[in-house]
Scaffold this motif. Sequence first.
Motif, PDB file in Angstrom:
ATOM      1  N   LYS B  32       0.827  -1.196   0.000  1.00 43.28           N
ATOM      2  CA  LYS B  32       0.000   0.000   0.000  1.00 43.28           C
ATOM      3  C   LYS B  32       0.871   1.259   0.000  1.00 43.28           C
ATOM      4  O   LYS B  32       1.938   1.283   0.627  1.00 43.28           O
ATOM      5  CB  LYS B  32      -0.877  -0.012   1.255  1.00 43.28           C
ATOM      6  CG  LYS B  32      -1.887   1.104   1.275  1.00 43.28           C
ATOM      7  CD  LYS B  32      -2.659   1.165   2.585  1.00 43.28           C
ATOM      8  CE  LYS B  32      -3.537   2.418   2.532  1.00 43.28           C
ATOM      9  NZ  LYS B  32      -4.122   2.719   3.838  1.00 43.28           N
ATOM     10  N   GLN B  33       0.392   2.286  -0.720  1.00 43.66           N
ATOM     11  CA  GLN B  33       1.053   3.586  -0.589  1.00 43.66           C
ATOM     12  C   GLN B  33       0.382   4.326   0.560  1.00 43.66           C
ATOM     13  O   GLN B  33      -0.849   4.326   0.671  1.00 43.66           O
ATOM     14  CB  GLN B  33       0.933   4.354  -1.904  1.00 43.66           C
ATOM     15  CG  GLN B  33       1.826   3.721  -2.975  1.00 43.66           C
ATOM     16  CD  GLN B  33       1.828   4.479  -4.282  1.00 43.66           C
ATOM     17  OE1 GLN B  33       0.762   4.844  -4.787  1.00 43.66           O
ATOM     18  NE2 GLN B  33       3.000   4.731  -4.824  1.00 43.66           N
ATOM     19  N   TYR B  91      -0.894  -3.007  12.483  1.00 38.22           N
ATOM     20  CA  TYR B  91      -1.587  -2.159  11.496  1.00 38.22           C
ATOM     21  C   TYR B  91      -0.972  -2.331  10.106  1.00 38.22           C
ATOM     22  O   TYR B  91      -1.675  -2.524   9.115  1.00 38.22           O
ATOM     23  CB  TYR B  91      -1.499  -0.703  11.959  1.00 38.22           C
ATOM     24  CG  TYR B  91      -2.199   0.288  11.041  1.00 38.22           C
ATOM     25  CD1 TYR B  91      -3.539   0.617  11.245  1.00 38.22           C
ATOM     26  CD2 TYR B  91      -1.517   0.898   9.985  1.00 38.22           C
ATOM     27  CE1 TYR B  91      -4.186   1.519  10.408  1.00 38.22           C
ATOM     28  CE2 TYR B  91      -2.157   1.797   9.147  1.00 38.22           C
ATOM     29  CZ  TYR B  91      -3.489   2.110   9.361  1.00 38.22           C
ATOM     30  OH  TYR B  91      -4.128   2.996   8.533  1.00 38.22           O
ATOM     31  N   CYS B  92       0.345  -2.263  10.050  1.00 36.34           N
ATOM     32  CA  CYS B  92       1.025  -2.375   8.751  1.00 36.34           C
ATOM     33  C   CYS B  92       0.758  -3.736   8.107  1.00 36.34           C
ATOM     34  O   CYS B  92       0.569  -3.846   6.898  1.00 36.34           O
ATOM     35  CB  CYS B  92       2.529  -2.157   8.911  1.00 36.34           C
ATOM     36  SG  CYS B  92       2.930  -0.445   9.300  1.00 36.34           S
ATOM     37  N   ASN B  93       0.738  -4.766   8.939  1.00 36.56           N
ATOM     38  CA  ASN B  93       0.500  -6.105   8.406  1.00 36.56           C
ATOM     39  C   ASN B  93      -0.911  -6.201   7.831  1.00 36.56           C
ATOM     40  O   ASN B  93      -1.116  -6.729   6.741  1.00 36.56           O
ATOM     41  CB  ASN B  93       0.689  -7.131   9.526  1.00 36.56           C
ATOM     42  CG  ASN B  93       0.730  -8.556   9.007  1.00 36.56           C
ATOM     43  OD1 ASN B  93       1.436  -8.845   8.041  1.00 36.56           O
ATOM     44  ND2 ASN B  93      -0.025  -9.445   9.623  1.00 36.56           N
ATOM     45  N   GLU B  94      -1.845  -5.621   8.561  1.00 38.55           N
ATOM     46  CA  GLU B  94      -3.243  -5.660   8.105  1.00 38.55           C
ATOM     47  C   GLU B  94      -3.426  -4.884   6.801  1.00 38.55           C
ATOM     48  O   GLU B  94      -4.159  -5.296   5.913  1.00 38.55           O
ATOM     49  CB  GLU B  94      -4.124  -5.064   9.210  1.00 38.55           C
ATOM     50  CG  GLU B  94      -5.595  -5.344   9.030  1.00 38.55           C
ATOM     51  CD  GLU B  94      -6.447  -4.546  10.023  1.00 38.55           C
ATOM     52  OE1 GLU B  94      -7.586  -4.242   9.700  1.00 38.55           O
ATOM     53  OE2 GLU B  94      -5.924  -4.206  11.112  1.00 38.55           O
ATOM     54  N   HIS B  95      -2.710  -3.764   6.696  1.00 34.98           N
ATOM     55  CA  HIS B  95      -2.868  -2.899   5.519  1.00 34.98           C
ATOM     56  C   HIS B  95      -1.790  -3.097   4.469  1.00 34.98           C
ATOM     57  O   HIS B  95      -1.692  -2.290   3.538  1.00 34.98           O
ATOM     58  CB  HIS B  95      -2.905  -1.427   5.964  1.00 34.98           C
ATOM     59  CG  HIS B  95      -4.114  -1.087   6.776  1.00 34.98           C
ATOM     60  ND1 HIS B  95      -4.175  -1.300   8.143  1.00 34.98           N
ATOM     61  CD2 HIS B  95      -5.327  -0.590   6.416  1.00 34.98           C
ATOM     62  CE1 HIS B  95      -5.370  -0.924   8.592  1.00 34.98           C
ATOM     63  NE2 HIS B  95      -6.086  -0.496   7.568  1.00 34.98           N
ATOM     64  N   ARG B  96      -0.979  -4.113   4.616  1.00 32.60           N
ATOM     65  CA  ARG B  96       0.076  -4.423   3.631  1.00 32.60           C
ATOM     66  C   ARG B  96       0.990  -3.216   3.408  1.00 32.60           C
ATOM     67  O   ARG B  96       1.271  -2.823   2.262  1.00 32.60           O
ATOM     68  CB  ARG B  96      -0.504  -4.872   2.288  1.00 32.60           C
ATOM     69  CG  ARG B  96      -1.483  -6.018   2.339  1.00 32.60           C
ATOM     70  CD  ARG B  96      -0.791  -7.317   2.724  1.00 32.60           C
ATOM     71  NE  ARG B  96      -1.683  -8.454   2.608  1.00 32.60           N
ATOM     72  CZ  ARG B  96      -2.510  -8.879   3.584  1.00 32.60           C
ATOM     73  NH1 ARG B  96      -2.548  -8.261   4.764  1.00 32.60           N
ATOM     74  NH2 ARG B  96      -3.281  -9.939   3.397  1.00 32.60           N
ATOM     75  N   GLU B 118       8.963   2.342   1.672  1.00 36.05           N
ATOM     76  CA  GLU B 118       8.627   1.660   2.923  1.00 36.05           C
ATOM     77  C   GLU B 118       8.575   2.637   4.102  1.00 36.05           C
ATOM     78  O   GLU B 118       9.348   3.596   4.149  1.00 36.05           O
ATOM     79  CB  GLU B 118       9.684   0.581   3.244  1.00 36.05           C
ATOM     80  CG  GLU B 118       9.833  -0.511   2.203  1.00 36.05           C
ATOM     81  CD  GLU B 118      10.944  -0.199   1.204  1.00 36.05           C
ATOM     82  OE1 GLU B 118      10.720   0.699   0.343  1.00 36.05           O
ATOM     83  OE2 GLU B 118      12.013  -0.817   1.276  1.00 36.05           O
ATOM     84  N   LEU B 119       7.714   2.319   5.041  1.00 35.56           N
ATOM     85  CA  LEU B 119       7.676   3.074   6.282  1.00 35.56           C
ATOM     86  C   LEU B 119       8.970   2.814   7.052  1.00 35.56           C
ATOM     87  O   LEU B 119       9.340   1.665   7.279  1.00 35.56           O
ATOM     88  CB  LEU B 119       6.479   2.613   7.133  1.00 35.56           C
ATOM     89  CG  LEU B 119       6.377   3.217   8.536  1.00 35.56           C
ATOM     90  CD1 LEU B 119       6.033   4.709   8.475  1.00 35.56           C
ATOM     91  CD2 LEU B 119       5.346   2.468   9.378  1.00 35.56           C
ATOM     92  N   ILE B 120       9.657   3.893   7.446  1.00 37.23           N
ATOM     93  CA  ILE B 120      10.875   3.721   8.252  1.00 37.23           C
ATOM     94  C   ILE B 120      10.496   3.611   9.729  1.00 37.23           C
ATOM     95  O   ILE B 120       9.845   4.509  10.277  1.00 37.23           O
ATOM     96  CB  ILE B 120      11.846   4.905   8.043  1.00 37.23           C
ATOM     97  CG1 ILE B 120      12.276   4.991   6.575  1.00 37.23           C
ATOM     98  CG2 ILE B 120      13.070   4.763   8.957  1.00 37.23           C
ATOM     99  CD1 ILE B 120      13.075   6.248   6.237  1.00 37.23           C
ATOM    100  N   LEU B 121      10.864   2.488  10.336  1.00 33.47           N
ATOM    101  CA  LEU B 121      10.584   2.280  11.757  1.00 33.47           C
ATOM    102  C   LEU B 121      11.897   2.519  12.502  1.00 33.47           C
ATOM    103  O   LEU B 121      12.740   1.628  12.613  1.00 33.47           O
ATOM    104  CB  LEU B 121      10.096   0.841  11.963  1.00 33.47           C
ATOM    105  CG  LEU B 121       9.689   0.426  13.372  1.00 33.47           C
ATOM    106  CD1 LEU B 121       8.401   1.135  13.786  1.00 33.47           C
ATOM    107  CD2 LEU B 121       9.470  -1.089  13.434  1.00 33.47           C
ATOM    108  N   SER B 122      12.074   3.745  12.962  1.00 33.57           N
ATOM    109  CA  SER B 122      13.334   4.098  13.619  1.00 33.57           C
ATOM    110  C   SER B 122      13.305   3.663  15.081  1.00 33.57           C
ATOM    111  O   SER B 122      12.368   3.957  15.824  1.00 33.57           O
ATOM    112  CB  SER B 122      13.552   5.613  13.537  1.00 33.57           C
ATOM    113  OG  SER B 122      14.553   5.986  14.460  1.00 33.57           O
TER     114      SER B 122
END
Lengths: 499, 499
Positions: B32-33, B91-96, B118-122
Amino acid sequence: MKSKNEIIGKTTQNRWYAGSVFIKPNRKSEFKQLDGADIKFFEQVVGKSHVLQSESDLESLNEDWMGKYRGNSKVAVRPKTTEEVSKLLAYCNEHRIAVVPQGGNTGLVGGSVPVHDELILSMSRMNEIRSFDSVSGVLVADAGSILHNVDEYLMERDHIFPLDLGAKGSCHIGGNVSTNAGGIRFLRYGSLHGNVLGLEVVLANGEILNALSTLRKDNTGYDVKQLFIGSEGSLGVITAVSVLCPPRPKSVNVVFLAVSSFEKCQQIMTAAKQQLGEILSAYEFLDDLSFQMVLDVHKDRVRNPLPSQASTPFYVLFETHGSNQDHDKSKVDSFLEYLVESGLIEDGVVSQDESQAKSLWFIRESVPESINKTGKVYKYDISIPVAKMYDIVLDIRERLAKVHPDARVSGYGHMGDSNLHLNICEPAYTSETLNIVEPYVYEWTSSVGGSISAEHGIGVMKPNHLHYSKSPVAIEVMKGLKRSLDPNGILNPYKTVPL
Amino acid sequence: MKSKNEIIGKTTQNRWYAGSVFIKPNRKSEFKQLDGADIKFFEQVVGKSHVLQSESDLESLNEDWMGKYRGNSKVAVRPKTTEEVSKLLAYCNEHRIAVVPQGGNTGLVGGSVPVHDELILSMSRMNEIRSFDSVSGVLVADAGSILHNVDEYLMERDHIFPLDLGAKGSCHIGGNVSTNAGGIRFLRYGSLHGNVLGLEVVLANGEILNALSTLRKDNTGYDVKQLFIGSEGSLGVITAVSVLCPPRPKSVNVVFLAVSSFEKCQQIMTAAKQQLGEILSAYEFLDDLSFQMVLDVHKDRVRNPLPSQASTPFYVLFETHGSNQDHDKSKVDSFLEYLVESGLIEDGVVSQDESQAKSLWFIRESVPESINKTGKVYKYDISIPVAKMYDIVLDIRERLAKVHPDARVSGYGHMGDSNLHLNICEPAYTSETLNIVEPYVYEWTSSVGGSISAEHGIGVMKPNHLHYSKSPVAIEVMKGLKRSLDPNGILNPYKTVPL
């Protein structure tokens, strides 16, 4: 909800053998019962003489050495090569034939014996050393190589195996890796997860996973070999091992001490870590009951190394491994002076040569066998913070004293690794004792943040107690791994993973 | 089959940024974007100020420190707690939504920067030390703790972290574990697979795996934490680490030697292992080109520690860690006498105090940075048998000399672990050099049974070269693990596992 009586009524049919108080899980009906065609195939793969079917051949393979677990397997196969193991597993996977991989069968949790009629896959003929590089210290050997033989081979080449344990005369290095054995050199040389550089593994479907790296560093993707270290043959069958072996120490000192309290054993350990530093290679303890059982059972062989000393509640054995005899001797002597001056020991003896060192180690190493010869033994192998380590021994002793005054509850183990072996020895196994001790020991251990299996593993003894040490999410991950690598569940069923 | 031109024509649209010669994999359309609703959710979880969206904030998070890999992420989140990480991943897993976990972003294979959006998870805000037990030496700390800070904390408590490396001022211990970092203490203290006692990990679906054991021995089922050591955040996000930390050595000696040949570097190493035994803690080498680049770049800080010596082809740095200054000094002095008498060294210097020891280490540790400041660098991190280690440097130097006479090909690294860092430094990255060097280096390494990644990992640089070091079955097992633990593939996509 079923009443307790109903459950007991049902499970009495599931004892390990007549008179046993231990319950075995039900046979899974999806597993095929072996027939003539299967035997014929096995004979084609490994040769007729290596398919064992006679009762006398199978007797010792069906039972563990404590006489606690006894399976009913009718067939054992003894492959010689990895390719043979591969063919056997591919066939068993296709035909849903359950398999129990067996090394030296020296385990203590029933992991290496069949529960029902699983095919026994004996690794005893795969016992060649494949290579040794004396510059890097990397050994590659078949999984069925006996630890003692490997260690002797290495000693001749100025190295040692990074693991040593009492069962070394029978246990296989593949079994050591499958069970992530700990033993007496762990304090110094660490875990097999660090020392094993590579593995060759046959997967449940017969595929050969060649991860037999001899490199000290290899970060190419997931370290898949780690999965098979300590998974008790339930994810794959280890056929060869690559291990980093330390140099043989030029100087070894073994010291045996009489100590008046467990608290002092701890104080000595803290001081040993500080004063002996990098040369400390083992720190073990045994209580007086363990010591007396060794003296009783091995009258002809063992003399009290501290004859001037009336018995003390505890004994400590520590060892140093180093490269310089003068330096090590100086460190050990200063340390012993400190112990005497500070009143931490009642008496002590230092080995003067290799033979004396072996005699002192013999005392510690023959504790399990001596207890086993004294009666039937309930063995618990737990990791708990050192400060609380002996409390559980005293607690169980007290609980049993009221009911079974003849129970001999002893404690010994790898104090330097916070690893206690709690043993309860009685003339016969009884449900009464079992119910007093289990799950109490597990609850107790869990309540202090300990592990219900420090080094012996889970086997068939503890899958359903796993939750005392592992979170539900961790158990789910385990189940996912099992499904992923052994979808038909043929490898060492009923064990390791909760049913 | 496509022609070479077609492939190049196609991939020019997939460079990391204008002018880059490196190819990035295509964005996976299933991800997802991010939209406003997603941002709103992230803000609810971590607070508005910890959802970064400005270009200036994102610039350094999108690019690796070599300027080789640059992603296009529009959002970074900075959670403070494990529960926040859990909510974000669920959340990210649910929304790909694809996620790149990021520690100190000091990696060398593009593993910690986004490839696309990709979302950066710092992990930078999760930096608390949770506990330390000075008796057992067990530290529990958040994954985002900076290695240098942790080591300082431990030093004050008479312990050290079992790992040390040049990037310690920025790298996170969670990143160290995720990448199974090696570094300069590996020779003595071994692999993180042995030293990490427990991990807390958030799985792809947001579940928290609490395997944060502080026990030295724990054989309760599969050692699931091992999966996450070295898997580069592609199987789960490490949020906390439990590590066994060695005591701070009472005596440290650092020795810097000038050596006239690589063969002599090997002979000195073998002798060091024999004569220094258990106190040897590091054995490193650098070639003259590496040394000269350090002297050039750090003119103001570094003086040649061997000024009387005209440059020699090689330099060795070794270190001892021990518990007794007199014994260690005596061992080191005897060893140096031996080196002089046997003509193995041209010159040498022994640190007289901590500050001198640090200065000597600075030379070795600032090699990568110095090369980086000299130009654009192709870095290869390989394990090969020591005897062949420098051959690849000479070989590549020769191959490039004809085409790019200004290429500076140098070699240095952890000789004691058979780990070479091969660096090629040029004014700019060019396809010509890239094609000369890759896949040649990997083929060469594979042909001598080496590893194409000793300690740097796979990241986005090498997934499709993995087959040079891993068997097809091993790669299939990796893929199975990835599917089992991250079925939607949201964690660090395009990396580690071959596409």
